[in-house]
Enzyme design. Structure first.
Site, PDB file in Angstrom:
ATOM      1  N   GLY A   8       6.112  -7.098  -5.039  1.00 39.77           N
ATOM      2  CA  GLY A   8       5.578  -6.407  -6.212  1.00 39.77           C
ATOM      3  C   GLY A   8       5.678  -4.900  -6.023  1.00 39.77           C
ATOM      4  N   LYS A 177     -13.170   2.522   1.105  1.00 34.15           N
ATOM      5  CA  LYS A 177     -12.377   2.366  -0.122  1.00 34.15           C
ATOM      6  C   LYS A 177     -13.062   1.351  -1.056  1.00 34.15           C
ATOM      7  CE  LYS A 177      -7.733   2.491  -1.812  1.00 34.15           C
ATOM      8  NZ  LYS A 177      -6.957   1.332  -2.242  1.00 34.15           N
TER       9      LYS A 177
HETATM   10  P1  NAD Z   1       1.765  -6.767  -7.537  1.00 36.42           P
HETATM   11  O1  NAD Z   1       1.131  -7.785  -8.417  1.00 36.42           O
HETATM   12  O2  NAD Z   1       2.698  -5.781  -8.126  1.00 36.42           O
HETATM   13  O3  NAD Z   1       2.570  -7.510  -6.361  1.00 36.42           O
HETATM   14  C1  NAD Z   1       2.165  -8.700  -5.757  1.00 36.42           C
HETATM   15  C2  NAD Z   1       3.401  -9.537  -5.548  1.00 36.42           C
HETATM   16  O4  NAD Z   1       3.076 -10.674  -4.761  1.00 36.42           O
HETATM   17  C3  NAD Z   1       4.007 -10.064  -6.855  1.00 36.42           C
HETATM   18  O5  NAD Z   1       5.378  -9.719  -6.918  1.00 36.42           O
HETATM   19  C4  NAD Z   1       3.843 -11.576  -6.743  1.00 36.42           C
HETATM   20  O6  NAD Z   1       4.890 -12.297  -7.352  1.00 36.42           O
HETATM   21  C5  NAD Z   1       3.872 -11.752  -5.235  1.00 36.42           C
HETATM   22  N1  NAD Z   1       3.309 -13.031  -4.788  1.00 36.42           N
HETATM   23  C6  NAD Z   1       2.176 -13.652  -5.222  1.00 36.42           C
HETATM   24  N2  NAD Z   1       2.025 -14.837  -4.592  1.00 36.42           N
HETATM   25  C7  NAD Z   1       3.083 -14.942  -3.736  1.00 36.42           C
HETATM   26  C8  NAD Z   1       3.500 -15.952  -2.832  1.00 36.42           C
HETATM   27  N3  NAD Z   1       2.787 -17.067  -2.679  1.00 36.42           N
HETATM   28  N4  NAD Z   1       4.611 -15.743  -2.094  1.00 36.42           N
HETATM   29  C9  NAD Z   1       5.345 -14.612  -2.264  1.00 36.42           C
HETATM   30  N5  NAD Z   1       5.002 -13.617  -3.136  1.00 36.42           N
HETATM   31  C10 NAD Z   1       3.889 -13.792  -3.850  1.00 36.42           C
HETATM   32  O7  NAD Z   1       0.596  -6.044  -6.768  1.00 36.42           O
HETATM   33  P2  NAD Z   1       0.638  -4.622  -6.025  1.00 36.42           P
HETATM   34  O8  NAD Z   1       0.268  -3.555  -6.958  1.00 36.42           O
HETATM   35  O9  NAD Z   1       1.909  -4.511  -5.261  1.00 36.42           O
HETATM   36  O10 NAD Z   1      -0.591  -4.783  -5.026  1.00 36.42           O
HETATM   37  C11 NAD Z   1      -0.546  -5.658  -3.910  1.00 36.42           C
HETATM   38  C12 NAD Z   1      -1.809  -5.432  -3.078  1.00 36.42           C
HETATM   39  O11 NAD Z   1      -1.798  -4.082  -2.574  1.00 36.42           O
HETATM   40  C13 NAD Z   1      -3.104  -5.552  -3.888  1.00 36.42           C
HETATM   41  O12 NAD Z   1      -4.109  -6.095  -3.095  1.00 36.42           O
HETATM   42  C14 NAD Z   1      -3.441  -4.117  -4.244  1.00 36.42           C
HETATM   43  O13 NAD Z   1      -4.825  -3.904  -4.475  1.00 36.42           O
HETATM   44  C15 NAD Z   1      -2.977  -3.399  -2.976  1.00 36.42           C
HETATM   45  N6  NAD Z   1      -2.655  -1.987  -3.218  1.00 36.42           N
HETATM   46  C16 NAD Z   1      -1.703  -1.678  -4.165  1.00 36.42           C
HETATM   47  C17 NAD Z   1      -1.411  -0.332  -4.379  1.00 36.42           C
HETATM   48  C18 NAD Z   1      -0.378   0.080  -5.400  1.00 36.42           C
HETATM   49  O14 NAD Z   1      -0.206   1.291  -5.599  1.00 36.42           O
HETATM   50  N7  NAD Z   1       0.325  -0.831  -6.066  1.00 36.42           N
HETATM   51  C19 NAD Z   1      -2.077   0.660  -3.649  1.00 36.42           C
HETATM   52  C20 NAD Z   1      -3.041   0.282  -2.709  1.00 36.42           C
HETATM   53  C21 NAD Z   1      -3.310  -1.059  -2.500  1.00 36.42           C
HETATM   54  O1  KPL Z   2      -8.053   2.918  -5.805  1.00 37.10           O
HETATM   55  C1  KPL Z   2      -8.186   3.085  -7.000  1.00 37.10           C
HETATM   56  C2  KPL Z   2      -7.728   1.972  -7.887  1.00 37.10           C
HETATM   57  O2  KPL Z   2      -7.409   2.222  -9.037  1.00 37.10           O
HETATM   58  O3  KPL Z   2      -7.679   0.837  -7.373  1.00 37.10           O
HETATM   59  C3  KPL Z   2      -8.856   4.335  -7.544  1.00 37.10           C
HETATM   60  C4  KPL Z   2      -9.362   5.171  -6.378  1.00 37.10           C
HETATM   61  C5  KPL Z   2      -9.994   3.969  -8.446  1.00 37.10           C
HETATM   62  C6  KPL Z   2      -7.866   5.250  -8.241  1.00 37.10           C
HETATM   63  O4  KPL Z   2      -7.438   4.773  -9.469  1.00 37.10           O
END
Ligand code: NAD
Ligand code: KPL
Length: 294
Positions: A8, A177
């Protein structure tokens, strides 16, 4: 070879920034073997195209990054780990808490680490991943087997040229966080507004102090550094102001119809309250309100 489970937004950010040719996505069982292709827009400069192969049977990654949503992580790892050597470090990137502990408890012999990142990535349209926010990443061990590997893993991740730090107290950092996410994300989802706008809304003003009181009691109960409700509210509001125009990840998930991580943020705090005999009605109310959103 670094394997990434969860292709993702965050998984694609790491795949695009780690050295080309050294990364593969872990397929779901039976998934098509066509490489993943997408455009990547870095923070500065032109976008470029990225091609990431899928991990093949018999390939043995030296590191596994897990970038699934918190609620998908356990099942995704149950499917993926049988073909991954038990010595391969697993690095969990999920927001909130609860999923990390599930993984560490399910595979106590494997080296399990967690990362807390303030990098931001999103996919505004099909085939495009945008590095939307410049931040930093801290990585630390969740179990004793992971402890000796922290520095090496941090160095491997730093090859992305993203800012990465080894962290001795990763649980503490995840808690910091969690507190911020617990005080912002659910409000933005329920009120359907950017982060900064919650501060003006009566619903937020009515519940933020009792919410911070619950969190303050929970921090003391789990042995995290204690903070008064007032200090917690101040840190939450400082982040809400700093990210005033942001759409929080929870509001974005609701708007896009994706699974929400509320069970690992306010929902986690509500469950922890039950465990420690601490009343958490505001966390419970916010969890239910977000669960009810479409
Ligand atoms: P997302 O939904 O874009 O990506 C998740 C991916 O995992 C999807 O492509 C989905 O198809 C895949 N997936 C789900 N089940 C699966 C399986 N069984 N096998 C293989 N792939 C599978 O989510 P994201 O935004 O990339 O976030 C992922 C995690 O990282 C979350 O917990 C989020 O809170 C954390 N996070 C994201 C960001 C960000 O900027 N996107 C920043 C900090 C933390
Ligand atoms: O971590 C964040 C989130 O959106 O998950 C914040 C700190 C609230 C920034 O958007």
């Amino acid at each position: 070879m670094i394997a990434i489970l969860g292709a993702g937004s965050l998984g694609r950010l790491w795949a695009a920034t780690l050295p080309a040719g050294q990364v593969a996505f872990v397929p779901r069982p039976g998934q098509a073997p066509e490489p993943a292709r997408y455009r990547f827009q870095p923070l500065v400069g032109e976008s470029f195209s990225v091609t990431v192969p899928w991990l093949q049977r018999g390939q043995s990654p030296e590191l596994l990054l897990v970038t699934t949503k918190a609620g998908d992580t356990l099942e995704a790892l149950k499917a993926a780990l049988p073909s991954i050597a038990s010595s391969t470090p697993i690095v969990l990137f999920q927001n909130g808490l609860g999923s990390q502990q599930q993984v560490a408890a399910t595979w106590p012999q494997r080296p399990v680490l967690a990362a807390s990142t303030t990098e931001g990535a999103n996919r505004p349209e099909q085939g495009l991943t945008v590095h939307a926010g410049c931040g930093a990443t801290w990585v630390g061990a969740l179990n004793p087997t992971g402890q000796p590997l922290v520095n090496r893993v941090a160095q491997q991740l730093a090859e992305s040229r993203l800012e990465v730090h080894p962290e001795q107290d990763i649980l503490g950092r995840l808690w910091q966080k969690l507190v911020i996410n617990a005080g912002i994300n659910a409000f933005t989802a329920v009120l359907d507004c950017p982060n900064g706008e919650i501060l003006e809304r009566p619903f937020y003003q009515r519940w933020i102090t009792p919410l911070c009181r619950e969190i303050s009691h929970l921090l003391a109960a789990v042995g995290q550094p204690e903070h008064t409700p007032e200090a917690l509210r101040e840190s939450i509001e400082a982040v809400a102001r700093r990210t005033a125009t942001n759409t929080s990840s929870m509001r974005a998930d609701v708007l896009a119809g994706r699974p929400k991580e509320i069970d690992f943020i306010n929902g986690y705090l509500a469950r922890l309250g039950q465990l420690h005999g601490i009343a958490t009605p505001v966390n419970q109310m916010l969890t239910e309100r977000v669960q009810q959103l479409n």
